[in-house]
Design a protein around this motif. Structure first.
Motif, PDB file in Angstrom:
ATOM      1  N   ASP A 118       0.452  -1.556  -0.203  1.00  0.00           N
ATOM      2  CA  ASP A 118      -0.019   0.031  -0.143  1.00  0.00           C
ATOM      3  C   ASP A 118       0.914   1.238  -0.088  1.00  0.00           C
ATOM      4  OD1 ASP A 118       0.625  -0.166   2.493  1.00  0.00           O
ATOM      5  OD2 ASP A 118      -0.957  -0.205   3.602  1.00  0.00           O
ATOM      6  N   GLU A 123      -3.045   6.897  -1.479  1.00  0.00           N
ATOM      7  CA  GLU A 123      -2.996   6.658  -0.755  1.00  0.00           C
ATOM      8  C   GLU A 123      -4.921   7.293  -0.342  1.00  0.00           C
ATOM      9  OE1 GLU A 123      -0.480   7.024   3.102  1.00  0.00           O
ATOM     10  OE2 GLU A 123      -0.302   8.759   2.430  1.00  0.00           O
ATOM     11  N   TYR A 127      -8.491   2.236  -1.047  1.00  0.00           N
ATOM     12  CA  TYR A 127      -8.868   1.395  -0.205  1.00  0.00           C
ATOM     13  C   TYR A 127      -7.856   1.005   0.745  1.00  0.00           C
ATOM     14  CZ  TYR A 127     -13.572   1.307  -1.765  1.00  0.00           C
ATOM     15  OH  TYR A 127     -14.941   1.428  -2.370  1.00  0.00           O
ATOM     16  N   SER A 128      -7.504   1.246   2.308  1.00  0.00           N
ATOM     17  CA  SER A 128      -7.090   0.690   3.267  1.00  0.00           C
ATOM     18  C   SER A 128      -6.504  -0.503   2.840  1.00  0.00           C
ATOM     19  CB  SER A 128      -6.996   0.553   4.495  1.00  0.00           C
ATOM     20  OG  SER A 128      -8.130   0.122   5.353  1.00  0.00           O
ATOM     21  N   TYR A 129      -5.717  -2.056   2.625  1.00  0.00           N
ATOM     22  CA  TYR A 129      -5.150  -3.008   3.014  1.00  0.00           C
ATOM     23  C   TYR A 129      -6.605  -3.857   3.616  1.00  0.00           C
ATOM     24  CZ  TYR A 129      -3.410  -3.947   7.350  1.00  0.00           C
ATOM     25  OH  TYR A 129      -3.908  -3.554   9.630  1.00  0.00           O
ATOM     26  N   GLU A 131      -9.429  -3.379   4.565  1.00  0.00           N
ATOM     27  CA  GLU A 131     -11.086  -3.266   3.509  1.00  0.00           C
ATOM     28  C   GLU A 131     -10.967  -4.337   2.410  1.00  0.00           C
ATOM     29  OE1 GLU A 131     -12.262   1.118   3.266  1.00  0.00           O
ATOM     30  OE2 GLU A 131     -10.391   1.097   3.533  1.00  0.00           O
ATOM     31  N   ARG A 142      -0.131  -6.857   5.114  1.00  0.00           N
ATOM     32  CA  ARG A 142       0.526  -5.191   4.478  1.00  0.00           C
ATOM     33  C   ARG A 142       2.252  -5.630   4.436  1.00  0.00           C
ATOM     34  NH1 ARG A 142       1.569   0.055   7.347  1.00  0.00           N
ATOM     35  NH2 ARG A 142       2.656   0.282   5.632  1.00  0.00           N
TER      36      ARG A 142
END
Length: 872
Positions: A118, A123, A127-129, A131, A142
């Motif tokens: 990510d 960023e 989406y965050s990892y 999600e 991650r």
């Protein structure tokens, strides 16, 4: 002892099915991917990027790449839309509107977990990892990109020290200390399973074997002195320093389980220096850090063998074979996988999607890796190079087990439910040796094996291989293909090469053992072959490959077909005197279906032998009757899948011709052997859509509308000789002269019989049936996909008897080409049909036909008829 006893062979069909099952049902640990875009950010990034690393103006050129075209075909099949990029884009947008989460879940189906890099500049747009957990069976983890970490730290430290004349060495020490603290924290973080470096993009993979801190400090001093806003680290001493430092911190960590460092290697966007992207440059770095797991990403393409070598000789190195899916053509992917396996143990090979931004990138990668593994791994198993149980282990290791162990994920293996069911009777899961052994059971062993191809002039050509030689090749697991000059698909009947053809280079003629038949004469067995390039790729000029491609295209849309042919032929007397070899047909008072046509015992015996021989070969003739011309008959073959149907047609003709020759006759398919007044020979084809959608009028009517839309161009393949057009007359039972269809109307080009079962009247025995039926099917499938309207009305009468207004009401306004020249011109002008068939194939076909026309024009009429009858 049986002649095949004790031979080495590959797995049985049942064992191969287990391998295929494993390929299709093994969950995937995706060891390297990037986050998905949030909906509001999608407009900033082109969907076209899903199959290319190109950007800017160069991205538009990807529309003509093999990778893009393959992706369009695959996505259109999944989305059930027309196979064009525009239709795919529209269908994706519709799926997003209907239920975006469901579409993303479908795209990521089969993924156990994603290890997400990510560390991107955008960023806020992704989406965050975590999600991504909504779409995977296990929680995502991650991957920390170290260049992003150092860039953030440098930018913050430069801003903090901008107001004072800070000492460069002091600030450098602060940066290094903060970087080390961050890496140590990540090493202890359970959500972080590895690190990633893009030094390949920045200064190349030729990493120095040691850290030169003095050079690093000087580089940092230059950054501070520049006064420019810092964006990213592109200074070799500093870039080398951070990868060495990361590796050293991993080595020193107290945990017994060391977290890997991933390195981008090989292909990338135009920001990369390709010459420095080979992992071979990393050998010194690898030697220094042999206690740290190193993953070489992206198949290191085009340096795949380099990566395989490093993973083979260094215990801490692993090669990833991701990203080439879907950025390469299928042949390129298969070659890369084979190259990785040439030297590298499969326990050192891992896989990733390199999915990014769009869920479709994940979908294509998953579909294509399973497709390619099925081809490559099953090939090794068939050849006996890999046991079937070992093959299953290989698949599970590459897709799941090795990543699970390498990244210390601790996940339990559990097969995917559902998946694509295997056809247990499919010959593709049987070895060639098994097919041949089964065929020979209970038979007298042959003397020769024939391998046929049908060239662009529709001449059946073949090579003979002594049986013992062919059997030895199978038993030893060696290739049974034959090298044939490339001129073979650019020859006239007199073996002259046409423009564009070449006598340089060879194709490989691969026998298809599923087409095995006895005959056509005693001591021979026969099968049909397909041309391949030496690297295994399809040959664009190969007629059988065209029909295969059409069948695959239909299957991707849920359409399968049955074909049945009627062979009209004439038995001619062989003459002992005069300039002509063949005289008028045999028989007295011939007419359609008259019984007296069978009064001559010699003819009756010959026809009986034809049916009997074909029956013994498993070709079950459905009907036989007299036709109108003197000595003319029609033999009706059964309905079969398209490729099998054409193979059967060609084999039946060979058998019938051989029997006629041995009985003292000549069998000809000449459309008008003795002039315009005689009845003509055709090769009518019965076609139906055998899959369930075919029963729907809206499907089959659109299918046949597609054929009618392109019929004028198709005629260049179906009526492929000037002699063919002697049959094209009104009221002659030959399909007439108009682009039209009618229910049970034999004076229209297409006769509707019932439901999707229609008869194609415009086809004769001088056509290459692979080419002609390939053209018919591709035009029809395209019509079905486009939901083409059947704007032509049901013609209940002979079109020539209709008034102009009647024809206009039925939209019967276009006439079929009256000459072969006109048909070729129609083909040249039909851009859609040309694109479907392949422009290169159409160009070569036209060159062959133009050469053939010139050859025929040099002959007198009687000479030309005799010449054609000798060959058809």
């Amino acid at each position: 002892m049986s002649f095949w006893a004790g031979t080495r062979s590959g797995a049985t069909s049942a064992q191969l099915e287990h391998v295929v099952h494993a390929i299709r049902h093994t969950p995937i640990i995706d060891n390297h991917a990037h986050p998905l875009l949030k909906p509001e950010a999608r407009g900033k990034y082109p969907l076209l990027s899903i199959t290319t690393e190109a950007s800017g103006d160069a991205i538009d050129d990807s529309l003509t790449s093999l990778a893009h075209l393959r992706a369009v075909r695959q996505l259109s099949a999944i989305l059930k839309c027309q196979p064009t990029w525009e239709a795919v884009v529209a269908a994706i947008e519709l799926r997003r509107i209907e239920d975006e989460d469901a579409w993303v879940a479908e795209c990521l189906d089969g993924i156990e977990t994603i290890l997400v890099d990510d560390g991107l500049d955008n960023e806020d747009e992704v989406y965050s990892y975590s999600e991504h957990d909504d779409y995977t069976r296990s929680q995502c983890k991650r991957i920390v990109r170290i260049e992003q970490v150092i860039a953030t730290i440098i930018k913050r430290q430069l801003e903090a020290n901008a107001e004072e004349a800070a000492d460069a060495q002091e600030v450098y020490s602060k940066v290094l200390n903060e970087f080390e603290a961050h890496i140590k924290e990540a090493i202890e973080d359970e959500e972080v399973v590895g690190f990633k470096s893009v030094i390949c993009y920045r200064t190349g993979l030729d990493i120095a074997p040691f850290v030169d801190h003095n050079a690093a400090i000087e580089a940092f001093r230059g950054i501070m002195a520049s006064g420019e806003t810092f964006k990213r680290l592109e200074h070799k001493p500093l870039n080398d320093m951070i990868v060495h430092r990361t590796a050293e911190l991993i080595r020193r960590s107290s945990s017994r389980l060391k977290k890997p460092i991933q390195f981008h290697t090989g292909l990338g966007d135009n920001d990369i220096t390709l010459a420095k992207s080979s992992p071979s440059h990393m050998q010194a770095f690898i030697r220094v850090h042999q206690e740290v797991p190193i993953v070489l990403l992206h198949a290191s393409y085009p340096y795949t063998r380099d990566a395989g070598y490093l993973a083979c000789v260094y215990p801490n190195v692993y090669t990833d074979i991701g990203e080439i899916f879907p950025f390469l053509s299928r042949d390129g992917q298969e070659t890369a996988v084979r190259q990785a396996l040439e030297l590298c143990p499969w326990s050192k090979i891992v896989w990733s999607t390199d999915g990014h931004w769009f869920p479709e990138t994940y979908l294509l990668a998953i579909v294509q890796i399973r497709e390619v593994l099925e081809t490559v791994i099953c090939d090794y198993v068939r050849k006996g190079e890999l046991g079937w149980k070992a093959a299953i282990q290989l698949v599970r290791d590459i897709l799941f087990n090795t990543n699970n162990k390498l990244y210390h994920l601790g996940l339990e293996f559990s097969e995917l439910e559902g998946g694509v069911a295997n056809d247990l009777s499919d010959d593709k899961y049987r070895t060639d040796l098994e097919l041949f052994q089964f065929f020979l059971k209970g038979r007298e062993l042959p003397d020769f094996v024939r391998i046929y191809w049908n060239d662009l002039t529709a001449q059946p050509r073949m090579r003979l291989i002594p049986f013992r030689r062919f059997m030895s090749l199978l038993e030893e697991g060696k290739p049974t293909s034959i090298s044939i000059t490339k001129a073979s698909l650019g020859l006239l009947q007199n073996d002259h090469i046409v423009r564009g053809g070449t006598a340089t280079g060879v194709y490989e003629l691969h026998p298809d053992l599923s087409s095995l038949k006895a005959g056509p004469i005693r001591g021979h067995v026969s099968m049909h072959g397909q041309f391949r390039e030496q690297n295994g790729a399809r040959v664009e000029f190969c007629p059988r490959s065209l029909l295969e491609r059409a069948v695959e295209f239909g299957a991707a849309q849920g359409l399968t077909f049955l074909l049945g042919f009627e062979i009209e032929f004439m038995l001619l007397k062989r003459l002992d005197t005069g300039p002509n070899k063949f005289g008028a047909g045999i028989g007295d008072g011939h007419a359609w279906s008259v019984s007296r046509a069978f009064a001559d015992q010699r003819v009756s015996d010959l026809l009986r032998d034809m049916v009997g021989e074909l029956d013994d070969m498993g070709i079950y003739v459905e009907q036989l009757h007299a036709e109108s011309g003197n000595g003319q008959f029609e033999l009706v073959l059964p309905a079969l899948p398209p490729i099998e149907a054409v193979d059967t047609l060609l084999h039946a003709r060979e058998v019938m011709s051989a029997l006629a020759t041995n009985a003292g006759y000549r069998m000809t398919l000449h459309p008008k052997p003795f002039g315009i007044k005689d009845a003509g020979n055709s090769c009518h084809a019965h076609l139906s859509i055998s899959s369930p959608p075919g029963s729907k009028p809206e499907v089959y009517e659109s299918f046949y509308a597609g054929i009618l839309r392109h019929l004028r161009g198709i005629l260049a393949f179906a009526y492929s000789n000037p002699a063919s057009y002697e049959r094209m007359v009104d009221s002659g039972w030959s399909g007439g002269r108009w682009v039209a269809w009618g229910t049970q109307n034999r004076e229209t080009a297409l006769r509707k019989i019932e439901g999707s079962h229609w008869e194609i009247k415009t086809l004769d025995g001088m056509a290459n049936p692979y080419l002609a039926m390939g053209a018919y099917l591709l035009a029809g499938i395209t019509g079905a996909l486009a939901k083409e309207k059947l704007v032509w009305g049901d013609c209940e009468d002979d079109p020539v008897n209709l008034t102009g207004n009647d024809r206009k009401e039925l939209n019967i306004t276009d006439m079929l080409p009256a000459t072969f020249d006109e048909a070729m011109e129609a083909l040249k002008n039909d851009e859609i049909l040309t694109e479907l068939l392949g422009p290169e194939l159409v160009e070569r076909y036209i060159a062959v036909k133009e050469g053939e026309l010139k050859l025929l024009e040099e002959m007198e009429e009687d000479e030309r008829r005799q010449w054609i009858m000798e060959r058809y």
